[in-house]
Scaffold this active site. Structure first.
Site, PDB file in Angstrom:
ATOM      1  N   ASP A  70       0.853  -1.129  -0.078  1.00 35.36           N
ATOM      2  CA  ASP A  70       0.109   0.087   0.114  1.00 35.36           C
ATOM      3  C   ASP A  70       0.856   1.153  -0.034  1.00 35.36           C
ATOM      4  OD1 ASP A  70      -2.918   0.769  -0.040  1.00 35.36           O
ATOM      5  OD2 ASP A  70      -2.589   1.854   1.628  1.00 35.36           O
ATOM      6  N   ASP A 161       4.551   9.125 -10.458  1.00 36.92           N
ATOM      7  CA  ASP A 161       5.969   9.333 -10.930  1.00 36.92           C
ATOM      8  C   ASP A 161       6.233  10.500 -11.699  1.00 36.92           C
ATOM      9  OD1 ASP A 161       6.374   7.024  -9.516  1.00 36.92           O
ATOM     10  OD2 ASP A 161       6.734   5.622 -11.297  1.00 36.92           O
ATOM     11  N   HIS A 189      10.978   3.986  -3.033  1.00 41.47           N
ATOM     12  CA  HIS A 189      10.359   3.678  -1.620  1.00 41.47           C
ATOM     13  C   HIS A 189      10.214   1.857  -1.948  1.00 41.47           C
ATOM     14  CE1 HIS A 189       7.443   4.545  -4.897  1.00 41.47           C
ATOM     15  NE2 HIS A 189       6.366   4.095  -4.257  1.00 41.47           N
TER      16      HIS A 189
END
Length: 206
Positions: A70, A161, A189
């Site tokens: 998530d 992005d 990440h």
């Protein structure tokens, strides 16, 4: 060739490809496969809660170890929003372009020093009970700091992005959508979350 499988709780082919590349770097014997079951209701109020909801559903449906990510973007000047609402920021439909266009509109008058943001990835790993071994649940997090661009640039990636400029770059700075898949997979990440997830995957049987 991969000899074991771990299911990724998503119908997003881009995520399956990205996760497969990251996992393959340390566990080439594991194949990351997409999830073809029903989507659970993501009614958690944190990334961790929603990741666990999805991973539990995928593990129960397939009987395989399941990962779920998530993730989203947190913008400091917006108090951490969109956050868990990143995928639906512009409405109920998951429209990536509409989402980042709305974000850019909201930040239109915000100067560059105040456009700081972070991509956050929270990954849950659920390993079903087997052979007398109890089920396991793990949650890890990766944070990619940066800032929001003033306009979308780049054709790679997905989601936010094109409007996210990662820190720790030389000049000219590029958005995440201008990075090659190899560059993104090395610093994103999700890659940072996988640093913590790696030892847990090492315990999976192929």
């Amino acid at each position: 060739m991969p000899s074991g499988r771990v299911v990724l709780a998503t119908h997003n082919a881009h995520k399956v490809e990205e996760f497969g590349a990251i996992v393959g770097a340390t566990r080439p014997d594991l194949e990351v496969v997409g999830y073809d079951g029903p989507e659970p209701v993501e009614d958690g109020v944190t990334f961790a809660e929603n990741a666990l909801i999805k991973a539990r559903a995928a593990a129960a449906h397939t009987g395989l170890p399941a990962m779920a990510d998530d993730s989203g973007i947190r913008v400091d000047v917006l108090g951490g929003s969109p956050g868990v609402f990143s995928a639906y920021w512009a409405g109920h439909k998951k429209d990536g372009v509409a989402n980042y266009e709305l974000l850019l509109d909201q930040l239109a008058d915000i100067a560059d020093p105040h456009r700081t943001a972070q991509f956050v990835s929270t990954i849950a790993l659920v390993i079903p009970a087997e052979d007398g071994r109890p089920a396991e649940e793990h949650v890890v997090e990766g944070i990619w700091p940066g800032r929001v661009a003033t306009a979308p640039v780049g054709d790679n990636g997905f989601g936010y992005d094109p409007v996210f400029i990662p820190d720790e770059q030389g000049e000219p700075a590029r958005t995440a959508a201008e990075l090659s898949p190899e560059e993104k997979n090395a610093q994103s990440h999700r890659a940072r979350a996988f640093v913590a997830l790696g030892p847990l995957l090492a315990g999976l049987r192929a």
